[in-house]
Design an enzyme around this catalytic site. Sequence first.
Site, PDB file in Angstrom:
ATOM      1  N   SER A  46     -20.838 -17.801  22.177  1.00 54.54           N
ATOM      2  CA  SER A  46     -19.770 -17.330  23.008  1.00 54.54           C
ATOM      3  C   SER A  46     -19.675 -15.940  22.803  1.00 54.54           C
ATOM      4  O   SER A  46     -18.709 -15.719  22.184  1.00 54.54           O
ATOM      5  CB  SER A  46     -18.908 -18.653  23.107  1.00 54.54           C
ATOM      6  OG  SER A  46     -18.053 -18.171  24.241  1.00 54.54           O
ATOM      7  N   GLU A  47     -19.374 -15.143  24.243  1.00 57.52           N
ATOM      8  CA  GLU A  47     -19.007 -13.621  23.758  1.00 57.52           C
ATOM      9  C   GLU A  47     -18.029 -13.801  22.914  1.00 57.52           C
ATOM     10  O   GLU A  47     -16.901 -12.449  23.013  1.00 57.52           O
ATOM     11  CB  GLU A  47     -19.646 -12.641  24.561  1.00 57.52           C
ATOM     12  CG  GLU A  47     -19.053 -12.949  25.388  1.00 57.52           C
ATOM     13  CD  GLU A  47     -19.763 -14.020  27.249  1.00 57.52           C
ATOM     14  OE1 GLU A  47     -20.106 -14.321  26.771  1.00 57.52           O
ATOM     15  OE2 GLU A  47     -19.969 -13.821  28.306  1.00 57.52           O
ATOM     16  N   ASN A  48     -17.046 -14.394  23.242  1.00 58.68           N
ATOM     17  CA  ASN A  48     -14.930 -13.872  23.091  1.00 58.68           C
ATOM     18  C   ASN A  48     -15.306 -14.387  21.771  1.00 58.68           C
ATOM     19  O   ASN A  48     -14.508 -13.651  20.225  1.00 58.68           O
ATOM     20  CB  ASN A  48     -14.763 -14.863  23.305  1.00 58.68           C
ATOM     21  CG  ASN A  48     -14.756 -16.481  23.432  1.00 58.68           C
ATOM     22  OD1 ASN A  48     -15.813 -16.983  23.157  1.00 58.68           O
ATOM     23  ND2 ASN A  48     -13.614 -17.501  23.154  1.00 58.68           N
ATOM     24  N   SER A  88     -19.213  -9.808  18.401  1.00 62.08           N
ATOM     25  CA  SER A  88     -19.908 -10.366  18.519  1.00 62.08           C
ATOM     26  C   SER A  88     -21.220  -9.672  19.911  1.00 62.08           C
ATOM     27  O   SER A  88     -22.203  -9.930  20.432  1.00 62.08           O
ATOM     28  CB  SER A  88     -19.109 -10.793  20.197  1.00 62.08           C
ATOM     29  OG  SER A  88     -19.764 -12.150  21.039  1.00 62.08           O
TER      30      SER A  88
END
Lengths: 218, 235
Positions: A46-48, A88
């Site tokens: 999840s890119e966060n 990330s």
Amino acid sequence: MALTRDQIAMRVAQEFKDGDYVNLGIGIPTLAANYVPGDISVMLQSENGLLGMGRYPTEAEVDADMINAGKETVTATTGASIFNSAESFAMIRGGHVDFTVLGAFEVDVSGNIASWMIPGKLVKGMGGAMDLVAGAKNIIVTMTHTDKHGNSKLLPACTLPLTGVNCITRIITDLAVLSVEDGAFVLQEKAPGVSVEEIKEKTLGKLIVPDDVAEMVF
Amino acid sequence: MAGFNKVVNTYEEALSGLSDSMTVIAGGFGLCGIPEGLIAHIKTMGVKDLTVVSNNCGVDGFGLGLLLEDKQISKMVSSYVGENALFEKQLLNGELEVELTPQGTLAEKMRAGGAGIPAFYTATGYGTPVGEGKEVKEFDGRPYILEHAITGDFAIVKAWKADKFGNCVFRHTAQNFNPMAATAGKITVVEVEEIVEPGTLSPSEIHTPGIYVNRIIKGEFEKRIERRVVAKEDV
């Protein structure tokens, strides 16, 4: 019959291999997590800043400090890691994420994708989509084959502002699985009960139809 | 003599020097990991014409959305906005400018700004509206665009714990943009849940070393949840 959203997600999940790191966009892509075959393991990014995204929390597990890229409350799996946003996107841009799955408004025969901006409508932003399409090794686009007016979303050239260029190699729609090769869409599979004629009719970009087109198996 | 003690006791001290037309870099992703008290105090201060660099702009009435109420922000640099009606209104009537920046590029702009790298090449955005007007260079046959670093007059950061020397740790995904923001402010202010004595945090677990931090203040956090989703069945 055209596939449902869940059936598209099921077909997407068949693409994953054991040990893949996968980033799933919002919408149909996220549903694919529900259909990962039981005999393989994939880890969701999840890119966060979360690698090893788990299921939604129970009431007792809800934690404001634990969210996914869609800003939903979420949990981490055993063996997950959490990191900052630069890290990330280093793993995304650096090609370490094996698969990214995202939706689109349009895809064209050059592998260009438009997914974030419709001129005249309020533009909310691209989020991480441009980084994802520029970085992932394999990108799968999931979308309906046509828009709600029946216009093809598989075009000779995208008409909307692009998210990325020459980056899409595989598309899974409600009618078909297609690859993008040398300036054309190549029909790989058709949905059960959908005719090659219908797919041809609804694909505006150049379409190559091999002699033998398999039907999707679920 | 304060030495390395960065602790301040009031928000006035924490944001002393912040004035009109400055650039403020803010950590946070949505409402997760945002310096709630610092944002609220910027509203109280009434400073205007701010450029705010942050992945998002809060929601109506909370987070950075508060700063829209008195039109304190003239420009936002973000990857995704429009979760708030006021933002949309000010954008459409031209009171607010927005520079949409891909999320990874935004994080890297802050990282580069803090690391003394003035610009970098990235494939992200090439051939899209984001790449328009930017220098293009090919490496190994692939085109990349030149993106410039970002620094701020102030960086406002939310951490979980900090020791008095400014060494910070973040909790879960509330980390997000905060470590990059911390490096990129001329003055970096960190609002934390807990201030501890130096030596309490293991040196190996520090996410943000104190050298980047100028001021620390203990805050109280509402930690509003933007999208509360719970498991449908028993798990």
